[in-house]
Design an enzyme around this catalytic site. Structure first.
Site, PDB file in Angstrom:
ATOM      1  N   SER A 156      86.515  13.700  56.437  1.00  0.00           N
ATOM      2  CA  SER A 156      86.207  12.332  55.994  1.00  0.00           C
ATOM      3  C   SER A 156      86.214  12.275  54.478  1.00  0.00           C
ATOM      4  O   SER A 156      85.972  13.283  53.801  1.00  0.00           O
ATOM      5  CB  SER A 156      84.818  11.938  56.508  1.00  0.00           C
ATOM      6  N   TYR A 169      76.022  14.048  57.557  1.00  0.00           N
ATOM      7  CA  TYR A 169      77.432  13.731  57.829  1.00  0.00           C
ATOM      8  C   TYR A 169      78.309  14.230  56.679  1.00  0.00           C
ATOM      9  O   TYR A 169      79.296  14.953  56.897  1.00  0.00           O
ATOM     10  CB  TYR A 169      77.578  12.221  58.012  1.00  0.00           C
TER      11      TYR A 169
HETATM   12  N1  LIG Z   1      85.567   5.533  61.492  1.00  0.00           N
HETATM   13  C1  LIG Z   1      85.545   5.958  60.227  1.00  0.00           C
HETATM   14  O1  LIG Z   1      85.351   5.157  59.282  1.00  0.00           O
HETATM   15  C2  LIG Z   1      85.790   7.411  59.914  1.00  0.00           C
HETATM   16  C3  LIG Z   1      86.000   7.745  58.569  1.00  0.00           C
HETATM   17  C4  LIG Z   1      86.220   9.087  58.247  1.00  0.00           C
HETATM   18  C5  LIG Z   1      86.225  10.048  59.230  1.00  0.00           C
HETATM   19  N2  LIG Z   1      85.986   9.701  60.538  1.00  0.00           N
HETATM   20  C6  LIG Z   1      85.981  10.763  61.519  1.00  0.00           C
HETATM   21  O2  LIG Z   1      86.957  10.512  62.485  1.00  0.00           O
HETATM   22  C7  LIG Z   1      86.557  11.107  63.727  1.00  0.00           C
HETATM   23  C8  LIG Z   1      86.663  10.059  64.829  1.00  0.00           C
HETATM   24  O3  LIG Z   1      85.775   9.003  64.503  1.00  0.00           O
HETATM   25  P1  LIG Z   1      85.878   7.534  65.124  1.00  0.00           P
HETATM   26  O4  LIG Z   1      85.635   6.617  64.007  1.00  0.00           O
HETATM   27  O5  LIG Z   1      87.065   7.395  65.960  1.00  0.00           O
HETATM   28  O6  LIG Z   1      84.538   7.565  65.989  1.00  0.00           O
HETATM   29  P2  LIG Z   1      84.187   7.062  67.461  1.00  0.00           P
HETATM   30  O7  LIG Z   1      84.958   5.852  67.811  1.00  0.00           O
HETATM   31  O8  LIG Z   1      82.700   7.011  67.480  1.00  0.00           O
HETATM   32  O9  LIG Z   1      84.709   8.266  68.362  1.00  0.00           O
HETATM   33  C9  LIG Z   1      84.070   9.503  68.321  1.00  0.00           C
HETATM   34  C10 LIG Z   1      84.698  10.402  69.361  1.00  0.00           C
HETATM   35  O10 LIG Z   1      83.978  11.651  69.369  1.00  0.00           O
HETATM   36  C11 LIG Z   1      83.562  11.922  70.705  1.00  0.00           C
HETATM   37  N3  LIG Z   1      82.291  12.630  70.688  1.00  0.00           N
HETATM   38  C12 LIG Z   1      81.120  12.227  70.126  1.00  0.00           C
HETATM   39  N4  LIG Z   1      80.154  13.112  70.364  1.00  0.00           N
HETATM   40  C13 LIG Z   1      80.715  14.094  71.112  1.00  0.00           C
HETATM   41  C14 LIG Z   1      80.214  15.283  71.687  1.00  0.00           C
HETATM   42  N5  LIG Z   1      78.920  15.648  71.568  1.00  0.00           N
HETATM   43  N6  LIG Z   1      81.060  16.067  72.389  1.00  0.00           N
HETATM   44  C15 LIG Z   1      82.353  15.716  72.545  1.00  0.00           C
HETATM   45  N7  LIG Z   1      82.886  14.601  72.017  1.00  0.00           N
HETATM   46  C16 LIG Z   1      82.071  13.797  71.315  1.00  0.00           C
HETATM   47  C17 LIG Z   1      83.437  10.543  71.354  1.00  0.00           C
HETATM   48  O11 LIG Z   1      83.617  10.611  72.753  1.00  0.00           O
HETATM   49  P3  LIG Z   1      82.420  10.534  73.824  1.00  0.00           P
HETATM   50  O12 LIG Z   1      81.379   9.600  73.291  1.00  0.00           O
HETATM   51  O13 LIG Z   1      83.095  10.056  75.058  1.00  0.00           O
HETATM   52  O14 LIG Z   1      81.936  11.933  73.931  1.00  0.00           O
HETATM   53  C18 LIG Z   1      84.623   9.818  70.750  1.00  0.00           C
HETATM   54  O15 LIG Z   1      85.802  10.113  71.446  1.00  0.00           O
HETATM   55  C19 LIG Z   1      85.137  11.641  63.506  1.00  0.00           C
HETATM   56  O16 LIG Z   1      85.183  13.015  63.229  1.00  0.00           O
HETATM   57  C20 LIG Z   1      84.679  10.879  62.286  1.00  0.00           C
HETATM   58  O17 LIG Z   1      83.707  11.592  61.568  1.00  0.00           O
HETATM   59  C21 LIG Z   1      85.775   8.397  60.894  1.00  0.00           C
END
Ligand SMILES: NC(=O)c1ccc[n+]([C@@H]2O[C@H](COP(=O)([O-])OP(=O)(O)OC[C@H]3O[C@@H](n4cnc5c(N)ncnc54)[C@H](OP(=O)(O)O)[C@@H]3O)[C@@H](O)[C@H]2O)c1
Length: 280
Positions: A156, A169
């Site tokens: 991130s 985080y």
């Molecule tokens: N959105 C942003 O602004 C942003 C910015 C920078 C980086 N990121 C990174 O991008 C990645 C994806 O984020 P997103 O925004 O797409 O978030 P999201 O929509 O909340 O998706 C998170 C994913 O992680 C899975 N997950 C959560 N806890 C888990 C666990 N204990 N075991 C296995 N799987 C788990 C969830 O699936 P289940 O709930 O079904 O387990 C879901 O598929 C993350 O690493 C996040 O830090 C996001």
């Protein structure tokens, strides 16, 4: 191995994507499938994974489900082994699953470190960092058998810039970058590329709390030179690039994809900022 054909394709590659049930991971799985990869899809919720699997199959590729809770000991190893067994090997690992500190109802906990709980820190670090290490450790034995092995760690902008009120985080995301860069060197002679991807603010379930609240969203977007949220597909395309032969000489890098947020804009081109909703 550099493809003699389209270097942006991954025809026949076997890829594991974690966090594939929604958001960036779901978009990444579909982008890899569209480029020709077969997918092992992981997350906790099998129901949502089936929806992603249907999209992968719509692209004419195979999808297998390898559900697991990456906060649980042994889960990462099982997910990797099941993925490799089902796909007949592994060429690409995208560890995308990640969490913010959150309450039981999913609302994020945005408090300074001194007001935060150690249990929340431990959970964030277990999914974001410890699972990265465990997945990579286990994937190494499978990836060494591939001629186009690549690992993409979803870090991130918070790991580059810091993350006030989300210290666990930010720290876990920074450590992911250090781990990816370290593995890139350690595994280079094994033929495994390792890179980190560092998105800025992206419109997913993780950020509903921010983009659905106008004053907060406006304030955040005032810090993004492109002036808008990223969409999951825009991050997925960069993940595909890092995974595919087009990036065959690219390893050990942290690719920041943030609409220009990390470029200092305090000079002549500075963009006016509204006051922070946290201090107003
Ligand atoms: N959105 C942003 O602004 C942003 C910015 C920078 C980086 N990121 C990174 O991008 C990645 C994806 O984020 P997103 O925004 O797409 O978030 P999201 O929509 O909340 O998706 C998170 C994913 O992680 C899975 N997950 C959560 N806890 C888990 C666990 N204990 N075991 C296995 N799987 C788990 C969830 O699936 P289940 O709930 O079904 O387990 C879901 O598929 C993350 O690493 C996040 O830090 C996001």
């Amino acid at each position: 191995m550099t493809s003699l054909h389209d270097p942006f394709r991954l025809d026949g590659a076997r890829a594991l994507v974690t966090g594939a049930s929604r958001g960036i991971g779901k978009a990444t799985a579909v982008a890899l499938a569209r480029a020709g990869a077969d997918l092992a899809l992981s997350a906790r919720s099998s129901g949502a994974l089936k929806e992603t699997a249907a999209l992968v199959e719509d692209e004419g590729r195979t999808a297998v489900l390898v559900p697991g809770d990456l906060a649980e000991p042994g889960a990462a190893e099982a997910v990797v082994d099941e993925a490799a067994a089902a796909l007949g090997g592994l060429d690409v690992l995208v560890h995308n699953a990640g969490v913010l500190p959150a309450q039981d109802d999913g609302a994020p906990i945005l408090v300074p470190l001194q007001d935060s709980a150690q249990a929340d820190w431990d959970h964030v670090v277990s999914v974001n960092l410890n699972a990265t290490a465990a997945l990579c450790r286990r994937a190494h034995r499978h990836l060494t058998g591939s001629s186009r092995a690549s690992v993409v760690v979803m870090s991130s902008l918070a790991g580059v810039a810091g993350a006030p009120r989300m210290e666990a985080y930010g720290a876990s995301k920074a450590a992911q970058i250090a781990l990816a860069r370290s593995l890139a060197v350690g595994w280079a002679r094994d033929g495994i590329r390792v890179n980190a991807l560092c998105p800025g603010w992206t419109r997913t379930d993780m950020t509903t709390f921010a983009y659905s609240l106008a004053p907060l969203s406006d304030w955040l977007m005032a810090h993004v030179p492109l002036g808008r949220w990223a969409e999951p597909d825009e991050i997925a395309h960069a993940a595909l690039f890092l995974a595919c032969p087009a990036a065959s000489y690219l390893t050990g890098q942290a690719l920041v994809l943030d609409g220009g947020t990390s470029v200092p804009d305090g000079g002549l081109a500075g963009i006016p900022k509204p006051p922070s909703p946290f201090t107003a």
